[in-house]
Write a protein that holds these residues in place. Structure first.
Motif, PDB file in Angstrom:
ATOM      1  N   ARG A  21      10.044   1.172  15.039  1.00 23.55           N
ATOM      2  CA  ARG A  21       9.845  -0.227  15.438  1.00 23.55           C
ATOM      3  C   ARG A  21      11.077  -1.078  15.110  1.00 23.55           C
ATOM      4  O   ARG A  21      11.431  -1.977  15.869  1.00 23.55           O
TER       5      ARG A  21
ATOM      6  N   ILE B  82      13.048 -14.019  18.262  1.00 22.58           N
ATOM      7  CA  ILE B  82      12.057 -13.421  17.358  1.00 22.58           C
ATOM      8  C   ILE B  82      10.637 -13.759  17.796  1.00 22.58           C
ATOM      9  O   ILE B  82       9.756 -12.903  17.791  1.00 22.58           O
TER      10      ILE B  82
ATOM     11  N   PHE C  69      10.435  -6.420  11.892  1.00 23.19           N
ATOM     12  CA  PHE C  69      11.750  -7.080  11.847  1.00 23.19           C
ATOM     13  C   PHE C  69      11.772  -8.190  10.804  1.00 23.19           C
ATOM     14  O   PHE C  69      12.687  -8.275   9.986  1.00 23.19           O
TER      15      PHE C  69
ATOM     16  N   MET D 191       9.543 -11.644  20.738  1.00 25.09           N
ATOM     17  CA  MET D 191       9.522 -10.214  20.472  1.00 25.09           C
ATOM     18  C   MET D 191       8.061  -9.741  20.417  1.00 25.09           C
ATOM     19  O   MET D 191       7.194 -10.482  19.945  1.00 25.09           O
TER      20      MET D 191
ATOM     21  N   TYR E 110      15.878  -4.810  21.154  1.00 24.08           N
ATOM     22  CA  TYR E 110      15.354  -5.999  21.848  1.00 24.08           C
ATOM     23  C   TYR E 110      16.274  -7.198  21.612  1.00 24.08           C
ATOM     24  O   TYR E 110      16.628  -7.923  22.542  1.00 24.08           O
ATOM     25  N   CYS E 111      16.666  -7.401  20.360  1.00 21.41           N
ATOM     26  CA  CYS E 111      17.563  -8.525  20.021  1.00 21.41           C
ATOM     27  C   CYS E 111      18.893  -8.386  20.761  1.00 21.41           C
ATOM     28  O   CYS E 111      19.404  -9.365  21.328  1.00 21.41           O
TER      29      CYS E 111
ATOM     30  N   LEU F 127       6.788  -5.231  16.764  1.00 18.48           N
ATOM     31  CA  LEU F 127       8.208  -5.166  16.420  1.00 18.48           C
ATOM     32  C   LEU F 127       8.595  -6.353  15.543  1.00 18.48           C
ATOM     33  O   LEU F 127       9.357  -6.217  14.581  1.00 18.48           O
ATOM     34  N   ARG F 128       8.062  -7.532  15.885  1.00 19.21           N
ATOM     35  CA  ARG F 128       8.389  -8.751  15.142  1.00 19.21           C
ATOM     36  C   ARG F 128       7.960  -8.638  13.676  1.00 19.21           C
ATOM     37  O   ARG F 128       8.707  -9.015  12.770  1.00 19.21           O
TER      38      ARG F 128
ATOM     39  N   LYS G 240      13.655  -0.418  17.747  1.00 11.66           N
ATOM     40  CA  LYS G 240      13.279  -1.094  18.989  1.00 11.66           C
ATOM     41  C   LYS G 240      13.476  -2.606  18.875  1.00 11.66           C
ATOM     42  O   LYS G 240      13.893  -3.264  19.831  1.00 11.66           O
ATOM     43  N   ALA G 241      13.194  -3.169  17.705  1.00  6.98           N
ATOM     44  CA  ALA G 241      13.382  -4.607  17.492  1.00  6.98           C
ATOM     45  C   ALA G 241      14.860  -4.970  17.597  1.00  6.98           C
ATOM     46  O   ALA G 241      15.227  -5.977  18.217  1.00  6.98           O
TER      47      ALA G 241
END
Length: 166
Positions: free
Chosen positions: A152, A114, A125, A117, A159-160, A121-122, A155-156
């Motif tokens: 977003r 996190i 999220f 990120m 990413y994770c 995005l963070r 995308k988050a």
């Protein structure tokens, strides 16, 4: 119509709830004070009221989990009733103390993912997953359209997932 047991089942159910209260009320109150401050006492009282029907039916297998789920739902309801508010330092989520080494390692990994990120995005999220806000509420707080919040968040999550595959 009266119960032929003379209310024995009601007394047993009340006794079960009383036993649960004695066993977990201190734990629940202490945990909620750290998390909710002044609102803790109200949340504790309402949580026990909402847990009572479960104890009457003997459905409580994991009392701590049930109580925390009830409190989380109560907190979400209260936040929704209050409406959107500006972001503050208290919105930054502190992970709960881990019980065992595996969960500690998972918590550290999640925190690293996190923190690494991208900030846009963070923000989405964290507000979604930890502050339990709906996309509309996130959009209002961040002054972005709901479609941007959805993009977003997607995308988050990607990413994770990519970080966990490494």
């Amino acid at each position: 119509m009266s119960d032929r047991t003379g209310g024995l089942r009601d007394r047993e159910a009340d006794s079960g709830l009383h036993d649960l209260y004695r066993a977990y009320s201190g734990w629940l109150t202490a945990r909620l004070r750290r998390r909710f401050g002044e609102d803790a006492d109200d949340l504790v009282q309402e949580a026990w009221i909402r847990a009572a029907p479960y104890s009457r039916h003997g459905l409580i297998e994991h009392p701590k989990a049930l109580l925390m789920r009830i409190v989380d739902n109560l907190a979400i309801d209260r936040a929704r009733r209050r409406g959107p508010r500006p972001l503050s330092l208290s919105d930054h989520v502190q992970p709960e103390p881990a019980v065992d080494l595996a969960s500690q390692a998972d918590a550290v990994l999640l925190k690293q993912i996190i923190l690494n990120m991208p900030p846009r995005l963070r923000d989405v999220f964290v507000l979604s997953r930890f502050a339990h806000l709906e996309y509309q509420e996130i959009g209002e707080r961040l002054n972005i359209p709901v479609t941007t919040v959805q993009w977003r968040m997607q995308k988050a999550l990607e990413y994770c997932a990519a970080q966990l595959r490494l």
